[in-house]
Design a protein around this motif. Structure first.
Motif, PDB file in Angstrom:
ATOM      1  N   HIS A   1      36.668  96.825  36.455  1.00  0.00           N
ATOM      2  CA  HIS A   1      36.010  97.750  35.533  1.00  0.00           C
ATOM      3  C   HIS A   1      34.616  98.044  36.087  1.00  0.00           C
ATOM      4  O   HIS A   1      34.269  97.604  37.185  1.00  0.00           O
ATOM      5  N   ARG A   2      33.798  98.762  35.346  1.00  0.00           N
ATOM      6  CA  ARG A   2      32.462  99.118  35.828  1.00  0.00           C
ATOM      7  C   ARG A   2      31.496  97.942  35.777  1.00  0.00           C
ATOM      8  O   ARG A   2      30.434  97.975  36.398  1.00  0.00           O
ATOM      9  N   VAL A   3      31.838  96.931  35.008  1.00  0.00           N
ATOM     10  CA  VAL A   3      31.058  95.698  34.941  1.00  0.00           C
ATOM     11  C   VAL A   3      32.036  94.546  35.177  1.00  0.00           C
ATOM     12  O   VAL A   3      33.251  94.736  35.112  1.00  0.00           O
ATOM     13  N   PRO A   4      31.540  93.337  35.474  1.00  0.00           N
ATOM     14  CA  PRO A   4      32.461  92.203  35.655  1.00  0.00           C
ATOM     15  C   PRO A   4      33.393  92.056  34.457  1.00  0.00           C
ATOM     16  O   PRO A   4      32.949  92.091  33.305  1.00  0.00           O
ATOM     17  N   SER A   5      34.675  91.910  34.735  1.00  0.00           N
ATOM     18  CA  SER A   5      35.665  91.885  33.655  1.00  0.00           C
ATOM     19  C   SER A   5      36.828  90.986  34.018  1.00  0.00           C
ATOM     20  O   SER A   5      37.038  90.643  35.188  1.00  0.00           O
ATOM     21  N   GLN A   6      37.590  90.619  33.017  1.00  0.00           N
ATOM     22  CA  GLN A   6      38.796  89.823  33.237  1.00  0.00           C
ATOM     23  C   GLN A   6      39.746  89.999  32.065  1.00  0.00           C
ATOM     24  O   GLN A   6      39.326  90.235  30.931  1.00  0.00           O
ATOM     25  N   GLY A   7      41.029  89.916  32.377  1.00  0.00           N
ATOM     26  CA  GLY A   7      42.043  89.922  31.336  1.00  0.00           C
ATOM     27  C   GLY A   7      42.403  88.486  31.000  1.00  0.00           C
ATOM     28  O   GLY A   7      41.860  87.531  31.578  1.00  0.00           O
ATOM     29  N   TYR A   8      43.340  88.306  30.081  1.00  0.00           N
ATOM     30  CA  TYR A   8      43.760  86.957  29.681  1.00  0.00           C
ATOM     31  C   TYR A   8      45.274  86.907  29.528  1.00  0.00           C
ATOM     32  O   TYR A   8      45.900  87.890  29.113  1.00  0.00           O
ATOM     33  N   SER A   9      45.825  85.768  29.870  1.00  0.00           N
ATOM     34  CA  SER A   9      47.263  85.553  29.710  1.00  0.00           C
ATOM     35  C   SER A   9      47.490  84.254  28.956  1.00  0.00           C
ATOM     36  O   SER A   9      46.750  83.288  29.128  1.00  0.00           O
ATOM     37  N   MET A  10      48.506  84.265  28.115  1.00  0.00           N
ATOM     38  CA  MET A  10      48.849  83.089  27.320  1.00  0.00           C
ATOM     39  C   MET A  10      50.156  82.507  27.838  1.00  0.00           C
ATOM     40  O   MET A  10      51.142  83.236  27.997  1.00  0.00           O
ATOM     41  N   TRP A  11      50.133  81.219  28.095  1.00  0.00           N
ATOM     42  CA  TRP A  11      51.274  80.536  28.693  1.00  0.00           C
ATOM     43  C   TRP A  11      51.801  79.467  27.759  1.00  0.00           C
ATOM     44  O   TRP A  11      51.032  78.679  27.203  1.00  0.00           O
ATOM     45  N   ARG A  12      53.113  79.440  27.594  1.00  0.00           N
ATOM     46  CA  ARG A  12      53.733  78.421  26.752  1.00  0.00           C
ATOM     47  C   ARG A  12      54.526  77.454  27.628  1.00  0.00           C
ATOM     48  O   ARG A  12      55.315  77.863  28.483  1.00  0.00           O
ATOM     49  N   ASN A  13      54.271  76.177  27.408  1.00  0.00           N
ATOM     50  CA  ASN A  13      54.957  75.134  28.166  1.00  0.00           C
ATOM     51  C   ASN A  13      56.209  74.678  27.412  1.00  0.00           C
ATOM     52  O   ASN A  13      56.169  74.503  26.189  1.00  0.00           O
ATOM     53  N   LYS A  14      57.278  74.515  28.135  1.00  0.00           N
ATOM     54  CA  LYS A  14      58.542  74.077  27.534  1.00  0.00           C
ATOM     55  C   LYS A  14      59.062  72.859  28.279  1.00  0.00           C
ATOM     56  O   LYS A  14      59.132  72.858  29.522  1.00  0.00           O
ATOM     57  N   LYS A  15      59.393  71.825  27.535  1.00  0.00           N
ATOM     58  CA  LYS A  15      59.921  70.598  28.138  1.00  0.00           C
ATOM     59  C   LYS A  15      61.436  70.542  27.958  1.00  0.00           C
ATOM     60  O   LYS A  15      61.945  70.801  26.867  1.00  0.00           O
ATOM     61  N   THR A  16      62.128  70.238  29.038  1.00  0.00           N
ATOM     62  CA  THR A  16      63.583  70.078  28.992  1.00  0.00           C
ATOM     63  C   THR A  16      63.963  68.791  29.703  1.00  0.00           C
ATOM     64  O   THR A  16      63.300  68.378  30.679  1.00  0.00           O
ATOM     65  N   LEU A  17      65.001  68.152  29.233  1.00  0.00           N
ATOM     66  CA  LEU A  17      65.468  66.917  29.840  1.00  0.00           C
ATOM     67  C   LEU A  17      65.893  67.166  31.276  1.00  0.00           C
ATOM     68  O   LEU A  17      66.528  68.177  31.582  1.00  0.00           O
ATOM     69  N   LYS A  18      65.517  66.270  32.174  1.00  0.00           N
ATOM     70  CA  LYS A  18      65.891  66.424  33.580  1.00  0.00           C
ATOM     71  C   LYS A  18      67.404  66.552  33.703  1.00  0.00           C
ATOM     72  O   LYS A  18      68.158  65.863  32.989  1.00  0.00           O
ATOM     73  N   PRO A  19      67.881  67.453  34.573  1.00  0.00           N
ATOM     74  CA  PRO A  19      69.321  67.729  34.673  1.00  0.00           C
ATOM     75  C   PRO A  19      70.191  66.491  34.862  1.00  0.00           C
ATOM     76  O   PRO A  19      71.261  66.376  34.245  1.00  0.00           O
ATOM     77  N   VAL A  20      69.748  65.567  35.685  1.00  0.00           N
ATOM     78  CA  VAL A  20      70.548  64.351  35.934  1.00  0.00           C
ATOM     79  C   VAL A  20      70.696  63.554  34.655  1.00  0.00           C
ATOM     80  O   VAL A  20      71.800  63.081  34.321  1.00  0.00           O
ATOM     81  N   LEU A  21      69.600  63.400  33.914  1.00  0.00           N
ATOM     82  CA  LEU A  21      69.656  62.642  32.670  1.00  0.00           C
ATOM     83  C   LEU A  21      70.453  63.397  31.612  1.00  0.00           C
ATOM     84  O   LEU A  21      71.183  62.785  30.820  1.00  0.00           O
ATOM     85  N   ALA A  22      70.319  64.718  31.589  1.00  0.00           N
ATOM     86  CA  ALA A  22      71.076  65.510  30.628  1.00  0.00           C
ATOM     87  C   ALA A  22      72.579  65.365  30.874  1.00  0.00           C
ATOM     88  O   ALA A  22      73.372  65.273  29.919  1.00  0.00           O
ATOM     89  N   ALA A  23      72.964  65.331  32.145  1.00  0.00           N
ATOM     90  CA  ALA A  23      74.383  65.169  32.482  1.00  0.00           C
ATOM     91  C   ALA A  23      74.885  63.791  32.064  1.00  0.00           C
ATOM     92  O   ALA A  23      76.004  63.653  31.538  1.00  0.00           O
ATOM     93  N   GLU A  24      74.067  62.760  32.289  1.00  0.00           N
ATOM     94  CA  GLU A  24      74.454  61.401  31.892  1.00  0.00           C
ATOM     95  C   GLU A  24      74.578  61.291  30.374  1.00  0.00           C
ATOM     96  O   GLU A  24      75.482  60.628  29.868  1.00  0.00           O
ATOM     97  N   LEU A  25      73.672  61.962  29.659  1.00  0.00           N
ATOM     98  CA  LEU A  25      73.712  61.930  28.203  1.00  0.00           C
ATOM     99  C   LEU A  25      74.954  62.643  27.689  1.00  0.00           C
ATOM    100  O   LEU A  25      75.634  62.155  26.772  1.00  0.00           O
TER     101      LEU A  25
END
Length: 267
Positions: free
Chosen positions: A141-165
């Protein structure tokens, strides 16, 4: 969303507001405010926001701004308190925090700009919920500027453990024991759920892939009548023209693309 170029911009979500050129009713109750740049229609209502929160006995909000805006904004808050005849400065009821895109912070550190205490203290990521963070990204922009992004973290069981379960060879009790023993049992993935451009050229947006892939992108579009405002004028002034968005339509993979910041000359 309330946004008109040169007049006001404020986008309020559930946990954060982006730009504060006007104080909306929802924005008053938001303690995380992310400012894209120092033009009055994007930052000018911060003193009113601080004052209204203090009147309602709400805790101080945090205002995340480009480093160059930190000292001027604090000075404005002090000046407004003086005008108000209040011995307690508004600045004491506000946390003004320098924020930079991660890549800019790294560049400044390598170049030695980090000697500036404001830049050195700048944050690159803000947690606004247990599973949600906000990051800045570089815009033009004509002056120092920045946009913003929002990030969501998602936890999932590790594939090996999910398969064992799933196969019955592992129980939920055993998973709990593995967790208590300090073993990592989950993978963490992060996705961009929201992006806000502030004032910028379109090229800066195209250069930041997460904005193009976010679930929702709130994008400025100051000009859309080429007969009155050509694309070259928009680019020269650090703004986006509708014709540019149309020309690059295939680049946007968002579920929702929301345009804002239309020129007041069209009303």
């Amino acid at each position: 969303i309330r946004s008109t170029a040169g007049r006001e911009t404020c986008v309020s979500l559930t946990r954060a507001a982006f730009d504060l050129g006007v104080v909306t009713q929802r924005a008053v109750y938001l303690a995380h405010v992310f400012i894209s740049h120092g033009h009055p229609d994007h930052i000018g209502a911060v003193p009113q926001h601080v004052a209204r929160r203090r009147l309602l006995n709400l805790p101080p909000a945090s205002y995340y701004v480009p480093p160059c805006c930190v000292q001027p904004l604090r000075a404005v808050l002090h000046a407004m308190a003086e005008l108000d005849g209040n011995p307690t400065s508004l600045a004491e009821h506000a946390q003004v925090v320098a924020m930079l895109p991660p890549e800019n912070a790294a560049t400044n550190a390598r170049s030695g700009d980090a000697e500036d205490s404001t830049v050195a203290a700048a944050v690159t990521e803000v947690s606004i919920a247990r599973d949600c963070v906000v990051r800045a990204w570089p815009t033009t922009h004509r002056v120092p500027s920045q946009g913003y992004s929002m990030w969501r973290n998602k936890k999932t069981l590790k594939p090996v453990l999910a398969a064992e379960l799933a196969a019955g060879r592992l129980s939920t009790r055993q998973l709990g024991e593995l967790r208590r023993d300090g073993q990592e049992i989950e993978d963490v993935s992060s996705s961009c759920v929201f992006a806000f451009s502030g004032d910028t050229t379109l090229q800066a947006v195209l250069d930041y892939p997460p904005a193009l892939e976010a679930d929702a992108l709130v994008l400025e579009c100051t000009y859309f009548d080429a007969s009155r405002h050509p694309v070259s004028l928009a680019q020269e002034r650090g703004h986006v023209h509708l014709d540019e968005i149309v020309a690059h339509a295939s680049a946007f993979r968002n579920r929702r693309l929301v345009l804002m910041h239309f020129s007041d000359s069209y009303t």
